[in-house]
Design an enzyme around this catalytic site. Structure first.
Site, PDB file in Angstrom:
ATOM      1  N   LYS A   1       0.850  -1.189   0.000  1.00 60.48           N
ATOM      2  CA  LYS A   1       0.000   0.000   0.000  1.00 60.48           C
ATOM      3  C   LYS A   1       0.891   1.246   0.000  1.00 60.48           C
ATOM      4  O   LYS A   1       1.825   1.339   0.797  1.00 60.48           O
ATOM      5  CB  LYS A   1      -0.872  -0.008   1.248  1.00 60.48           C
ATOM      6  CG  LYS A   1      -2.264   0.581   1.080  1.00 60.48           C
ATOM      7  CD  LYS A   1      -3.050   0.422   2.368  1.00 60.48           C
ATOM      8  CE  LYS A   1      -4.503   0.770   2.202  1.00 60.48           C
ATOM      9  NZ  LYS A   1      -5.254   0.703   3.458  1.00 60.48           N
TER      10      LYS A   1
HETATM   11  O1  G3P Z   1      -7.767   1.548   5.634  1.00 63.28           O
HETATM   12  C1  G3P Z   1      -8.148   2.465   4.660  1.00 63.28           C
HETATM   13  C2  G3P Z   1      -9.468   3.115   4.986  1.00 63.28           C
HETATM   14  O2  G3P Z   1     -10.491   2.154   4.918  1.00 63.28           O
HETATM   15  C3  G3P Z   1      -9.492   3.773   6.348  1.00 63.28           C
HETATM   16  O3  G3P Z   1     -10.655   4.519   6.407  1.00 63.28           O
HETATM   17  O4  G3P Z   1     -11.658   6.640   7.213  1.00 63.28           O
HETATM   18  O5  G3P Z   1     -12.066   4.507   8.457  1.00 63.28           O
HETATM   19  O6  G3P Z   1      -9.800   5.559   8.553  1.00 63.28           O
HETATM   20  P1  G3P Z   1     -11.057   5.335   7.735  1.00 63.28           P
END
Ligand code: G3P
Length: 230
Positions: A83
């Site tokens: 990633k």
């Molecule tokens: O891991 C990537 C993404 O899904 C994280 O999203 O906004 O929940 O931190 P968030």
């Protein structure tokens, strides 16, 4: 649309894996830090369990550092997807890692031009963050729709749209309807995907009515029936 779980918590991953619907896992530096465990051992353990794409994020911000970290991470397992953040250096690193045959997930995508750049660099996955856009009153679903439409204009682009930052079941449904290839979903939201009050109510009614059947023990009834036919 495939389901990935967005977590580095092994217990959550084991539970979702037991449901028979899990195709992969995404982690990020925050999710890894939350678990307080060794990063490398955690990624390796997840790969061994899931036997599907597992995103592990580099932390270097320079191209050479990203490529070095990515190539080492890829040696942990055939299932590792490296990633990288959607920065100019991240795109350059994606091109080098892609040319080296390493799968990549370009993350922190918030507008469609970024997604095209990632695809042109050979990204395996692009991660548009739906929830973080909604958090600032921008329609995250529209971003998924735009990326899918842009990618469809060029059949040579084979980057998969991995809807991320999923906050609730509606985001999941919207991603599926918009044509995302994958949604990576937090454990709590995955648990919600099963739920509807009418399902529970209907199941309770079936169970209650079944008790009126003369021989409600299905296994015993089948075994007795088959015994009469031997
Ligand atoms: O891991 C990537 C993404 O899904 C994280 O999203 O906004 O929940 O931190 P968030």
């Amino acid at each position: 649309m495939k389901i990935f779980v967005d977590t580095a918590n092994l217990n959550e991953i084991r539970e979702v894996h037991s449901w028979g619907v899990l195709a992969g896992v995404t982690t990020n530096p925050s999710l890894i830090a939350r678990e307080g465990r060794d990063f490398i051992a955690t990624i390796h353990e997840i790969c061994e369990l899931v036997q599907g794409p597992v995103s592990a994020e580099v932390i270097a911000q320079d191209v050479a550092g990203m490529v070095k970290e990515g190539k080492l991470l890829a040696q942990l397992s055939e299932h590792v997807v490296v990633k990288v953040p959607l920065t100019p250096n991240g795109i350059a690193a994606t091109r080098q890692l892609s040319d080296a045959g390493i799968k990549t997930n370009v993350t922190l995508c918030f507008q469609p031009a970024q997604a095209l750049m990632a695809a042109l660099a050979g990204a395996t996955y692009i991660s548009p963050f739906v929830g973080r856009l909604d958090d600032i009153s921008v329609d995250g679903r529209e971003l998924i729709e735009q990326i899918v439409a842009i990618y469809a204009q060029d059949p040579d682009l084979d980057t998969q749209v991995l809807a991320a930052s999923i906050r609730h079941p509606i985001h999941f449904i919207q991603a599926a309807l918009a044509g995302a290839h994958v949604a990576t979903v937090p454990f709590k939201v995955l648990q919600q995907l099963f739920l509807h009050p009418l399902t529970d109510k209907g199941n309770e009614a079936f169970l209650k009515d079944w008790q009126k059947v003369p021989d409600p023990d299905i296994c015993g009834a089948v075994e007795r029936f088959l015994a009469t036919r031997r």
